[in-house]
Design a protein around this motif. Sequence first.
Motif, short mmCIF file in Angstrom:
data_model
loop_
_atom_site.label_atom_id
_atom_site.label_comp_id
_atom_site.label_asym_id
_atom_site.label_seq_id
_atom_site.Cartn_x
_atom_site.Cartn_y
_atom_site.Cartn_z
N LYS A 160 -2.05 -25.78 -4.95
CA LYS A 160 -1.16 -24.78 -4.36
C LYS A 160 -1.98 -23.54 -4.04
CE LYS A 160 3.09 -23.44 -3.29
NZ LYS A 160 3.96 -24.14 -2.33
N PHE A 161 -1.75 -22.95 -2.89
CA PHE A 161 -2.48 -21.76 -2.45
C PHE A 161 -4.00 -22.01 -2.49
CE2 PHE A 161 1.44 -19.86 -4.41
CZ PHE A 161 2.02 -19.47 -3.22
N ASP A 162 -4.41 -23.21 -2.12
CA ASP A 162 -5.82 -23.60 -2.04
C ASP A 162 -6.53 -23.52 -3.40
OD1 ASP A 162 -5.81 -24.14 0.72
OD2 ASP A 162 -6.02 -22.00 1.16
N ARG A 163 -5.77 -23.68 -4.47
CA ARG A 163 -6.35 -23.73 -5.81
C ARG A 163 -5.72 -24.87 -6.59
NH1 ARG A 163 -9.16 -19.19 -7.67
NH2 ARG A 163 -8.42 -19.46 -9.80
N TRP A 164 -6.40 -25.29 -7.65
CA TRP A 164 -5.92 -26.38 -8.49
C TRP A 164 -5.10 -25.80 -9.63
CZ3 TRP A 164 -6.55 -31.31 -6.92
CH2 TRP A 164 -7.51 -31.55 -5.92
N CYS A 165 -3.94 -26.38 -9.87
CA CYS A 165 -2.98 -25.78 -10.80
C CYS A 165 -2.57 -26.76 -11.89
CB CYS A 165 -1.74 -25.32 -10.04
SG CYS A 165 -2.13 -24.23 -8.64
N VAL A 166 -2.41 -26.23 -13.10
CA VAL A 166 -2.01 -27.04 -14.24
C VAL A 166 -0.80 -26.38 -14.90
CG1 VAL A 166 -4.35 -27.88 -14.63
CG2 VAL A 166 -3.57 -25.83 -15.83
N PHE B 276 12.89 -21.85 -13.85
CA PHE B 276 11.55 -21.25 -13.78
C PHE B 276 10.51 -22.17 -14.41
CE2 PHE B 276 8.22 -18.57 -15.68
CZ PHE B 276 7.79 -17.86 -14.58
N LYS B 277 9.40 -22.34 -13.70
CA LYS B 277 8.24 -23.05 -14.23
C LYS B 277 7.00 -22.20 -13.97
CE LYS B 277 10.29 -26.95 -15.44
NZ LYS B 277 10.40 -27.34 -16.86
N ARG B 278 6.09 -22.26 -14.91
CA ARG B 278 4.87 -21.44 -14.83
C ARG B 278 3.64 -22.34 -14.82
NH1 ARG B 278 0.15 -19.70 -16.58
NH2 ARG B 278 0.00 -17.98 -18.05
N TYR B 279 2.71 -22.07 -13.92
CA TYR B 279 1.47 -22.83 -13.80
C TYR B 279 0.29 -21.87 -13.80
CZ TYR B 279 4.71 -26.48 -12.32
OH TYR B 279 5.75 -27.37 -12.27
N HIS B 280 -0.86 -22.40 -14.21
CA HIS B 280 -2.09 -21.62 -14.16
C HIS B 280 -2.94 -22.13 -13.01
CE1 HIS B 280 -4.53 -18.60 -16.20
NE2 HIS B 280 -5.56 -19.26 -15.71
N SER B 281 -3.42 -21.21 -12.20
CA SER B 281 -4.16 -21.54 -10.99
C SER B 281 -5.66 -21.42 -11.25
CB SER B 281 -3.73 -20.59 -9.87
OG SER B 281 -4.50 -20.76 -8.72
N LEU B 282 -6.40 -22.49 -10.96
CA LEU B 282 -7.83 -22.56 -11.27
C LEU B 282 -8.64 -22.86 -10.01
CD1 LEU B 282 -7.24 -24.59 -14.51
CD2 LEU B 282 -8.20 -22.28 -14.46
N PRO B 283 -9.94 -22.51 -9.99
CA PRO B 283 -10.72 -22.61 -8.76
C PRO B 283 -11.16 -24.01 -8.38
CG PRO B 283 -12.09 -21.75 -10.53
CD PRO B 283 -10.70 -21.82 -11.07
N SER B 284 -11.16 -24.96 -9.33
CA SER B 284 -11.69 -26.28 -9.02
C SER B 284 -10.97 -27.37 -9.78
CB SER B 284 -13.19 -26.35 -9.35
OG SER B 284 -13.38 -26.27 -10.76
N LEU B 285 -11.12 -28.60 -9.31
CA LEU B 285 -10.54 -29.76 -10.01
C LEU B 285 -11.18 -29.93 -11.38
CD1 LEU B 285 -8.75 -32.26 -10.03
CD2 LEU B 285 -10.58 -33.49 -8.82
N LEU B 286 -12.50 -29.67 -11.46
CA LEU B 286 -13.20 -29.80 -12.73
C LEU B 286 -12.64 -28.82 -13.76
CD1 LEU B 286 -15.50 -31.08 -14.35
CD2 LEU B 286 -17.03 -29.32 -13.42
N ALA B 287 -12.41 -27.58 -13.34
CA ALA B 287 -11.84 -26.58 -14.25
C ALA B 287 -10.44 -26.98 -14.72
CB ALA B 287 -11.80 -25.22 -13.57
N LEU C 162 -9.28 -30.12 -14.98
CA LEU C 162 -9.45 -31.23 -15.92
C LEU C 162 -9.90 -30.71 -17.29
CD1 LEU C 162 -11.17 -33.85 -13.59
CD2 LEU C 162 -8.90 -34.07 -14.64
N ALA C 163 -10.84 -29.78 -17.28
CA ALA C 163 -11.34 -29.22 -18.53
C ALA C 163 -10.23 -28.49 -19.29
CB ALA C 163 -12.50 -28.27 -18.26
N THR C 164 -9.36 -27.80 -18.54
CA THR C 164 -8.25 -27.08 -19.18
C THR C 164 -7.27 -28.05 -19.83
OG1 THR C 164 -8.43 -25.27 -17.58
CG2 THR C 164 -6.35 -25.49 -18.75
N ILE C 165 -6.94 -29.12 -19.12
CA ILE C 165 -6.02 -30.12 -19.67
C ILE C 165 -6.62 -30.78 -20.91
CG2 ILE C 165 -4.93 -32.35 -19.23
CD1 ILE C 165 -3.52 -30.14 -17.81
N ILE C 166 -7.87 -31.20 -20.82
CA ILE C 166 -8.53 -31.86 -21.96
C ILE C 166 -8.64 -30.90 -23.14
CG2 ILE C 166 -10.71 -32.89 -22.75
CD1 ILE C 166 -11.07 -33.90 -19.84
#
Length: 414
Positions: free
Chosen positions: A231-237, A262-273, A275-279
């Motif tokens: 979303k918004f050209d960033r990867w979100c978890v 309401f749902k809240r997501y964190h927006s990250l710069p890359s797919l790797l970031a 994945l690392a956040t989820i793990i």
Amino acid sequence: MKRQRIDLIIFGASGYTGRFVVSEMLRICQKYPNIKWAIAGRSKEKLEATLQYAKNNGENISGIEIITADAENDESLKAMCSQCKIVMNCSGPFLKYGDALVKAAIDCKTHYIDVCSEGMFLDQVLAKYDAMAQEANVFVINACGMGCLPADLGVVFMQQQFQGTLNSVEAYLTTKLKMVNSWPKNIMRDSTWEATIQETAKKPIWKREDNFSYTIDNKYRLKPRRCIHKKFDRWCVPFPGTEETVVKRTQSYFQTQRPVQFKRYHSLPSLLASLATIIGGYLLLILLKVFSLSDLFIKYPRLFSLGFVTYGDPDEKVMETLVFDYQMVGLGWKGEVQGPPRDEIIARIYPVGKKNAPYEGTAVAVIYSALTLLTERDKMPAKCGVMTPGAAFKSTTLIEKLTNDNLKFEIIRK
């Protein structure tokens, strides 16, 4: 002759968050010369040093009273609360130290306001003190810092600007931190870390039923997105934090309108970031829930946080690079509520001109919350009690005050 109460006392003023609050209070109260305020904490020497440190442009601090009070001494808390109209709590972890001050404030018929974003503490305060606060005719307003207030008031702001019926809001938080010395270290205090670990370790994994109503037609229910999406050209978890609970409570408070989901997501710069956040999140749950390592996490914060946590103050050079930005996407109906939600609104909430966005932003948010309670009581709910910022300040000019200062609320698509 009985002494007239001070308008506001900042408790925990010599702590890290408190020092930012005192500094911003000196700046902001130049516009409110009639507001009388004081600072409080355990050490008079540290409080005196805080006032000297907090001076921005040579403000006069001679009239600011210093009060000694200890979070672990009930009598000192009551003595402090009996001297003011509002007590502002900046001292955490709240689950560990906050309960006694809430009780003391209610006993003294003093309004209470804090910067807490610890979900278990908010649950505890609502369950224990709502009826007592109503009987004492005082407000207990939690979550007035950057942890929850932007999301909560952001949804209220979108409802006011939408000119229709808003069904749902998805919030995307972006935090950017510039690498200093290759790896960002010392960006979180050990007290914040302790509160986070305690919260994660103690709260149930499986979602429990909330003790407030929130009825939504299943036909238009907001469903969670995939574990990782763009979303918004960033990867979100997903980031199901305290903001979701606070927004839900606000929306359940106003029974005459359709509550916004309401749902809240964190927006990250890359797919790797992402994945690392989820793990990392699942690993943290396993270590705390299965292996019960919370004591070790709290005892050795730097080791278990990979250097992000410090025993002293965060590295200001690193904190000055931190960028905070909320983009919130709402869907609803500008006309008749019929068929799937089809009309969109996008808002943005962000601090500007701040050297330390989380803490200076928190200071601005909680100060204007307190000043609004002092100056616009007639625009707030007639019935007091334990409330969220959105429930307490919906009909006030708080959002306008924040936008005119350094915490902007704006619509970017309507």
